[in-house]
Design a protein around this motif. Structure first.
Motif, PDB file in Angstrom:
ATOM      1  N   UNK A   1      -5.125  58.584  25.390  1.00 16.93           N
ATOM      2  CA  UNK A   1      -4.723  58.514  23.979  1.00 16.93           C
ATOM      3  C   UNK A   1      -3.299  59.019  23.782  1.00 16.93           C
ATOM      4  N   UNK A   2      -2.920  60.070  24.523  1.00 14.24           N
ATOM      5  CA  UNK A   2      -1.567  60.619  24.418  1.00 14.24           C
ATOM      6  C   UNK A   2      -0.551  59.614  24.961  1.00 14.24           C
ATOM      7  N   UNK A   3      -0.878  58.952  26.046  1.00 16.21           N
ATOM      8  CA  UNK A   3       0.013  57.931  26.610  1.00 16.21           C
ATOM      9  C   UNK A   3       0.251  56.801  25.606  1.00 16.21           C
ATOM     10  N   UNK A   4      -0.779  56.435  24.894  1.00 18.20           N
ATOM     11  CA  UNK A   4      -0.642  55.371  23.885  1.00 18.20           C
ATOM     12  C   UNK A   4       0.232  55.843  22.723  1.00 18.20           C
ATOM     13  N   UNK A   5       0.045  57.071  22.286  1.00 17.88           N
ATOM     14  CA  UNK A   5       0.802  57.591  21.142  1.00 17.88           C
ATOM     15  C   UNK A   5       2.293  57.670  21.417  1.00 17.88           C
ATOM     16  N   UNK A   6       2.650  58.073  22.646  1.00 17.41           N
ATOM     17  CA  UNK A   6       4.066  58.261  22.977  1.00 17.41           C
ATOM     18  C   UNK A   6       4.622  57.149  23.870  1.00 17.41           C
ATOM     19  N   UNK A   7       3.820  56.104  24.116  1.00 20.49           N
ATOM     20  CA  UNK A   7       4.253  54.976  24.961  1.00 20.49           C
ATOM     21  C   UNK A   7       4.739  55.456  26.331  1.00 20.49           C
ATOM     22  N   UNK A   8       3.906  56.222  27.006  1.00 25.19           N
ATOM     23  CA  UNK A   8       4.286  56.816  28.284  1.00 25.19           C
ATOM     24  C   UNK A   8       3.877  55.931  29.454  1.00 25.19           C
ATOM     25  N   UNK A   9       4.668  56.014  30.522  1.00 28.59           N
ATOM     26  CA  UNK A   9       4.284  55.389  31.787  1.00 28.59           C
ATOM     27  C   UNK A   9       3.410  56.366  32.560  1.00 28.59           C
ATOM     28  N   UNK A  10       2.811  55.886  33.641  1.00 25.79           N
ATOM     29  CA  UNK A  10       1.971  56.763  34.461  1.00 25.79           C
ATOM     30  C   UNK A  10       2.787  57.901  35.069  1.00 25.79           C
ATOM     31  N   UNK A  11       4.040  57.614  35.434  1.00 21.28           N
ATOM     32  CA  UNK A  11       4.894  58.640  36.034  1.00 21.28           C
ATOM     33  C   UNK A  11       5.200  59.740  35.017  1.00 21.28           C
ATOM     34  N   UNK A  12       5.552  59.348  33.789  1.00 24.17           N
ATOM     35  CA  UNK A  12       5.825  60.339  32.739  1.00 24.17           C
ATOM     36  C   UNK A  12       4.593  61.179  32.434  1.00 24.17           C
TER      37      UNK A  12
END
Length: 451
Positions: A68-79
């Motif tokens: 959910x956090x990755x979706x909110x901030x548009x993060x890649x797996x590395x980030x």
């Protein structure tokens, strides 16, 4: 023949006494399973155990909510992967700085003040995370929350050690450390309950608020008057008080750096840091990639793999109490020797996890040893360097847990990617075997009674 009334009464009294003794024997047997301690010591044990449980939950919030956090901030797996490392950067700095700060503030009831500051940093950082809008702020708060959890843990252990008699220090720290495996099960349940009616932000908002209850309880229990009552009870019962007046005076008049140097010059402290680095490397090397192994190698779905990966928590509390109590009687070194032997066997067995059943069995066995070295090593450090207890544990947690936590994920990931899981576990076994060297040179701190 009729007995005199006095003799008859005497026989009846004897029978009643024997009957009472027989009835109370099982009760006395049950009582012997637990050490005798002042009620305030038990309350401090409850408070510090809840604090460790909160730390455990705080550390799994991010992995649990990561999608959910990755979706909110548009993060890649590395980030997203670096976010976990940022938490351990905070752990490293927080454990060292708060550990030094706590010894500088003072021992006994004064330790409660530095404890409250560290827990407050943890609470405020968690609540602030719920309202942050930028990814940069989120990263900064991960470091801050890591400082709170990393800083509160060494103070937590030092505080508990100063509210229990030395004879039962291993037991108390072992029980208190059961907060970690308990948190591994309670945390996901709480998070799932919050997500049923809210978002990931509310999880960061509500869960840290648990700490406010613990904070208030600490302010009520951790007073000078209560600590004096505990010490008087310990002396009256011919036990060893954890903090003497001379020691407290020495600590209060020592500088911040004097406490740090006294720890760094202590051989047991140096060796314990190296030893716990090895244990932490092995633990995180296994834990970070268990779900991946169970999904990729065994073919389980993600939800089933996640449940099995936490199986060690079922027996983790048993191992911590068992080996902590064992160290009080048979010595810290002997207890750590059994623990490292169990660790080596469990790590080697992980190579053979090829089914869900084997996963359950091997990981439940691992739980008997997984978190056990930490409370025993903490007790060893308090025994070895009582004037700088929090500094010693802060340095150990910061240098050993912090640095290992930052480095182990990328290194283990590269080994798995290049050579597979078998080589990965062989490397972990090798690290544990190397850890036998510092254990060999550690000096025993428990006076063993001759049979």
């Amino acid at each position: 023949m009729t007995l005199p009334s006095s003799e008859l009464a005497s026989q009846q009294t004897t029978k009643q006494t024997q009957g009472t003794s027989e009835e109370q024997a099982p009760r006395r047997g049950l009582k012997r399973l637990l050490p005798r301690a002042h009620p305030l010591s038990w309350w401090m044990l409850v408070i510090t155990t809840l604090a460790i449980l909160m730390n455990s939950i705080d550390r799994i919030i991010l992995p649990t909510l990561l999608p959910a956090i990755m979706t909110s901030f548009n993060l890649t797996e590395v980030q997203a992967g670096w976010l976990n490392s940022l938490s351990f950067v905070g752990t490293l700095t927080g454990a060292v700085l708060f550990g030094l700060f706590s010894d500088w503030v003072g021992t006994g009831h004064k330790r409660c003040y530095s404890w409250c500051v560290a827990v407050l940093v943890e609470i405020v950082s968690g609540i602030a995370t719920a309202f942050c809008k930028s990814f940069g702020a989120f990263q900064a708060l991960r470091v801050a929350m890591g400082m709170g959890t990393g800083g509160s843990e060494p103070i937590n252990v030092a505080l508990l050690g100063e509210w229990w008699q030395k004879e039962n220090r291993g037991f108390a720290i072992g029980v208190h450390h059961t907060g970690f495996p308990l948190g591994q099960f309670i945390g996901p349940v709480l998070i799932a309950a919050i997500l049923a009616f809210a978002t990931w932000r509310e999880a960061f908002l509500f869960i840290p608020l648990i700490g406010l209850v613990i904070l208030v309880a600490q302010l009520i229990i951790g007073t000078r008057k209560n600590h004096q009552k505990v010490n008087e009870w310990i002396v009256d019962n011919n036990l060893t008080p954890p903090v003497s007046d001379a020691l407290q005076h020495t600590v209060e008049n020592a500088s911040l750096w004097a406490n740090a140097l006294s720890c760094l010059k202590n051989r047991n402290c140096q060796l314990a840091i190296v030893l716990i680095f090895g244990f932490t490397w092995a633990e995180m090397g296994i834990a970070n990639f268990l779900t991946l192994q169970l999904t990729r190698e065994v073919g389980l779905d993600l939800s089933t793999a996640a449940v099995i990966s936490g199986a060690s928590g079922l027996t983790g509390w048993i191992g911590q109490i068992l080996w902590g109590s064992f160290s009080d009687v048979k010595g810290r070194k002997r207890s750590l020797s059994f623990i490292i032997a169990g660790w080596i066997l469990a790590a080697a067995l992980c190579m053979f996890i090829h089914s869900a059943a084997l996963g359950w069995a091997i990981l439940i066995f691992w739980g008997l040893f997984r978190n056990s070295p930490y409370p025993v090593a903490y007790a060893l450090l308090i025994d070895s360097s009582p004037r700088a207890a929090a500094s010693s544990m802060g340095l150990m947690i910061g240098l050993a847990v912090g640095i290992a936590g930052i480095l182990v994920a990328p290194v283990s990931g590269w080994i798995i990617h290049s050579y597979g899981f078998t080589v990965h576990y062989m490397v972990i076994v090798g690290v544990l075997l190397l850890s036998c060297a510092p254990l060999w040179f550690i000096k025993e701190t428990v006076i063993l009674k001759k049979a």
